[in-house]
Design a protein around this motif. Structure first.
Motif, PDB file in Angstrom:
ATOM      1  N   TRP A  20      20.306  31.192  27.680  1.00 44.47           N
ATOM      2  CA  TRP A  20      19.960  31.364  29.099  1.00 44.47           C
ATOM      3  C   TRP A  20      19.187  30.159  29.607  1.00 44.47           C
ATOM      4  O   TRP A  20      19.453  29.653  30.698  1.00 44.47           O
ATOM      5  N   PHE A  21      18.220  29.698  28.827  1.00 47.57           N
ATOM      6  CA  PHE A  21      17.376  28.576  29.240  1.00 47.57           C
ATOM      7  C   PHE A  21      18.236  27.330  29.473  1.00 47.57           C
ATOM      8  O   PHE A  21      18.067  26.618  30.479  1.00 47.57           O
ATOM      9  N   GLN A  22      19.152  27.063  28.570  1.00 51.68           N
ATOM     10  CA  GLN A  22      19.992  25.873  28.680  1.00 51.68           C
ATOM     11  C   GLN A  22      20.922  25.946  29.889  1.00 51.68           C
ATOM     12  O   GLN A  22      21.268  24.932  30.480  1.00 51.68           O
ATOM     13  N   ASN A  23      21.309  27.144  30.290  1.00 50.59           N
ATOM     14  CA  ASN A  23      22.201  27.317  31.424  1.00 50.59           C
ATOM     15  C   ASN A  23      21.472  27.387  32.758  1.00 50.59           C
ATOM     16  O   ASN A  23      22.101  27.216  33.816  1.00 50.59           O
ATOM     17  N   GLU A  32      16.389  36.320  15.437  1.00 49.39           N
ATOM     18  CA  GLU A  32      17.271  35.167  15.646  1.00 49.39           C
ATOM     19  C   GLU A  32      18.261  35.423  16.786  1.00 49.39           C
ATOM     20  O   GLU A  32      18.491  34.553  17.632  1.00 49.39           O
ATOM     21  N   ALA A  33      18.848  36.613  16.825  1.00 47.61           N
ATOM     22  CA  ALA A  33      19.809  36.934  17.888  1.00 47.61           C
ATOM     23  C   ALA A  33      19.120  36.945  19.244  1.00 47.61           C
ATOM     24  O   ALA A  33      19.670  36.454  20.243  1.00 47.61           O
ATOM     25  N   GLY A  34      17.907  37.488  19.291  1.00 40.90           N
ATOM     26  CA  GLY A  34      17.180  37.542  20.548  1.00 40.90           C
ATOM     27  C   GLY A  34      16.771  36.174  21.042  1.00 40.90           C
ATOM     28  O   GLY A  34      16.895  35.869  22.239  1.00 40.90           O
ATOM     29  N   VAL A  35      16.275  35.329  20.133  1.00 38.98           N
ATOM     30  CA  VAL A  35      15.870  33.980  20.528  1.00 38.98           C
ATOM     31  C   VAL A  35      17.091  33.159  20.941  1.00 38.98           C
ATOM     32  O   VAL A  35      17.030  32.378  21.894  1.00 38.98           O
ATOM     33  N   GLN A  36      18.220  33.352  20.268  1.00 35.52           N
ATOM     34  CA  GLN A  36      19.433  32.634  20.655  1.00 35.52           C
ATOM     35  C   GLN A  36      19.858  33.010  22.073  1.00 35.52           C
ATOM     36  O   GLN A  36      20.281  32.140  22.854  1.00 35.52           O
ATOM     37  N   GLU A  37      19.735  34.284  22.419  1.00 39.07           N
ATOM     38  CA  GLU A  37      20.047  34.714  23.794  1.00 39.07           C
ATOM     39  C   GLU A  37      19.166  33.988  24.785  1.00 39.07           C
ATOM     40  O   GLU A  37      19.627  33.528  25.842  1.00 39.07           O
ATOM     41  N   GLN A  38      17.878  33.839  24.473  1.00 47.01           N
ATOM     42  CA  GLN A  38      16.957  33.162  25.378  1.00 47.01           C
ATOM     43  C   GLN A  38      17.255  31.669  25.453  1.00 47.01           C
ATOM     44  O   GLN A  38      17.189  31.071  26.538  1.00 47.01           O
ATOM     45  N   SER A  57      15.616  36.204  28.033  1.00 42.50           N
ATOM     46  CA  SER A  57      15.974  35.464  29.242  1.00 42.50           C
ATOM     47  C   SER A  57      15.065  35.851  30.406  1.00 42.50           C
ATOM     48  O   SER A  57      14.697  37.002  30.574  1.00 42.50           O
ATOM     49  N   ARG A  58      14.671  34.834  31.170  1.00 46.50           N
ATOM     50  CA  ARG A  58      13.791  34.947  32.336  1.00 46.50           C
ATOM     51  C   ARG A  58      12.335  35.214  31.949  1.00 46.50           C
ATOM     52  O   ARG A  58      11.513  35.568  32.805  1.00 46.50           O
ATOM     53  N   GLU A  59      11.993  35.035  30.692  1.00 51.43           N
ATOM     54  CA  GLU A  59      10.602  35.177  30.263  1.00 51.43           C
ATOM     55  C   GLU A  59       9.712  34.205  31.038  1.00 51.43           C
ATOM     56  O   GLU A  59      10.138  33.116  31.415  1.00 51.43           O
ATOM     57  N   ARG A  60       8.466  34.611  31.295  1.00 51.29           N
ATOM     58  CA  ARG A  60       7.524  33.749  31.989  1.00 51.29           C
ATOM     59  C   ARG A  60       7.408  32.394  31.292  1.00 51.29           C
ATOM     60  O   ARG A  60       7.428  32.323  30.060  1.00 51.29           O
ATOM     61  N   PRO A  61       7.257  31.310  32.057  1.00 54.42           N
ATOM     62  CA  PRO A  61       7.211  29.973  31.435  1.00 54.42           C
ATOM     63  C   PRO A  61       5.989  29.730  30.579  1.00 54.42           C
ATOM     64  O   PRO A  61       5.981  28.801  29.760  1.00 54.42           O
ATOM     65  N   ASP A  62       4.937  30.545  30.721  1.00 51.60           N
ATOM     66  CA  ASP A  62       3.740  30.353  29.908  1.00 51.60           C
ATOM     67  C   ASP A  62       3.809  31.089  28.581  1.00 51.60           C
ATOM     68  O   ASP A  62       2.920  30.924  27.748  1.00 51.60           O
ATOM     69  N   LYS A  63       4.860  31.900  28.370  1.00 57.57           N
ATOM     70  CA  LYS A  63       4.972  32.656  27.120  1.00 57.57           C
ATOM     71  C   LYS A  63       5.511  31.769  25.999  1.00 57.57           C
ATOM     72  O   LYS A  63       6.115  30.726  26.224  1.00 57.57           O
TER      73      LYS A  63
END
Length: 313
Positions: free
Chosen positions: A307-310, A298-304, A179-185
């Motif tokens: 967050w992104f959807q919210n 998978e758990a980490g990407v699901q967290e992201q 969550s909050r990863e840079r948009p270019d990543k």
């Protein structure tokens, strides 16, 4: 403890500030709100931190009078401010001033802090070079302006430890996401493409590139574990990542599976300075810090994704 975080409004810095504040430390944040990516995203992070009682002061390490700006009673400095990535739009002069000059000025100012227990540099696996599967004793062979200048910044920090001015260490991070990863990543772009029916910009030859994708929670676990281990960490370079390895293709497939979609590809020319492989060797981190990353891909990407959807849709 009174703790300064540079680059506090960014991805890693904001997570670090939250964790330290939740552990009852007094956190002071500074950030120059660089326009490397949309500054509104950093402003949102700073606003969220402010609501937790953490002020993020707008300050440029390259220009400010740091002897005046820095509190005299700091216990720790976590230096995460830097110009990141290998974007072709970033010039060598920008990497030079943001990563080397800024770090030099901060390390010099820190020599006036009488009670400083540790200066922790937030480094990168890009320091190692093109094909990375090694411990911290491996000779650094960076292949990008980012890696070169981050290596120089790291050495500026470590030189203060060698001179006996104050304890210092450097943590080399591997492929952090969440969550909050840079948009270019990569994962930010993949999730955006999946939601908004865009094509993912894939650099030619990168589908089989391998990475130790490491969730932000595991990275923050490692960073904060330096506190209280000053004697063991002083003068040390320590890798922080997961020892699990994934290809770019597996990263794409993970997002497609979790979001039940197929992501189109927009093939781009190969990118200069891109690493072929970065697999973290974390034996030293396990031994010195008791570091034990546990968030699966998978758990980490699901967290992201959640967050992104919210927050971004």
């Amino acid at each position: 403890m009174k703790i300064l975080i540079t680059g506090c409004a960014g991805f890693i810095g904001s997570h670090l500030a939250e964790r330290l504040q939740s552990s009852n430390h007094e956190v002071i944040g500074i950030d120059n709100f660089s326009d490397y990516y949309d500054t509104r995203l950093k402003r949102e992070n700073a606003k969220a931190l402010s609501q937790l009682g953490i002020e993020v002061k707008e300050l440029d390490l390259r220009e400010a009078d740091l002897k005046v700006a820095l509190p005299k009673d700091l216990d720790y400095i976590f230096h995460g401010a830097a110009l990141p990535g290998i974007a072709s739009t970033s010039t060598f002069e920008q990497y030079l001033t943001n990563n080397i000059i800024a770090t030099h000025r901060l390390t010099a100012a820190a020599t006036h802090l009488a009670q400083l227990k540790m200066f922790i540099n937030i480094g990168t696996s890009s320091i190692y070079g093109k094909d990375v599967f090694c411990d911290e004793e491996q000779m650094a062979k960076p292949i990008s302006n980012y890696g070169v200048t981050k290596l120089a910044a790291e050495q500026l920090v470590m030189s203060q430890s060698r001179l006996g001015n104050y304890p210092a260490c450097s943590l080399r991070l591997y492929s952090v996401y969440g969550s909050r990863e840079r948009p270019d990543k990569m994962f930010s772009q993949l999730i955006d493409c999946a939601i908004n029916d865009k094509k993912f910009p894939l650099f030619e030859g990168s589908l089989e590139h391998k990475r130790s994708f490491t969730h932000i929670n595991d990275i923050i676990d490692g960073i904060v574990s330096v506190i209280g281990k000053e004697d063991q960490c002083d003068g040390q370079v320590i890798n922080l990542g997961t020892d699990q390895e994934y290809t770019t293709a597996q990263g794409i497939q993970t997002v497609e599976k979790l979001m039940d979609t197929k992501i189109g590809i927009d093939l781009k020319p190969a990118r200069s300075g891109d690493q072929l492989r970065t697999k973290a060797v974390i034996d030293k981190a396990r031994f010195i810090l008791g570091y034990n990353p546990h968030v699966g891909l998978e758990a980490g990407v699901q967290e992201q994704i959640d967050w992104f959807q919210n927050n971004r849709v």
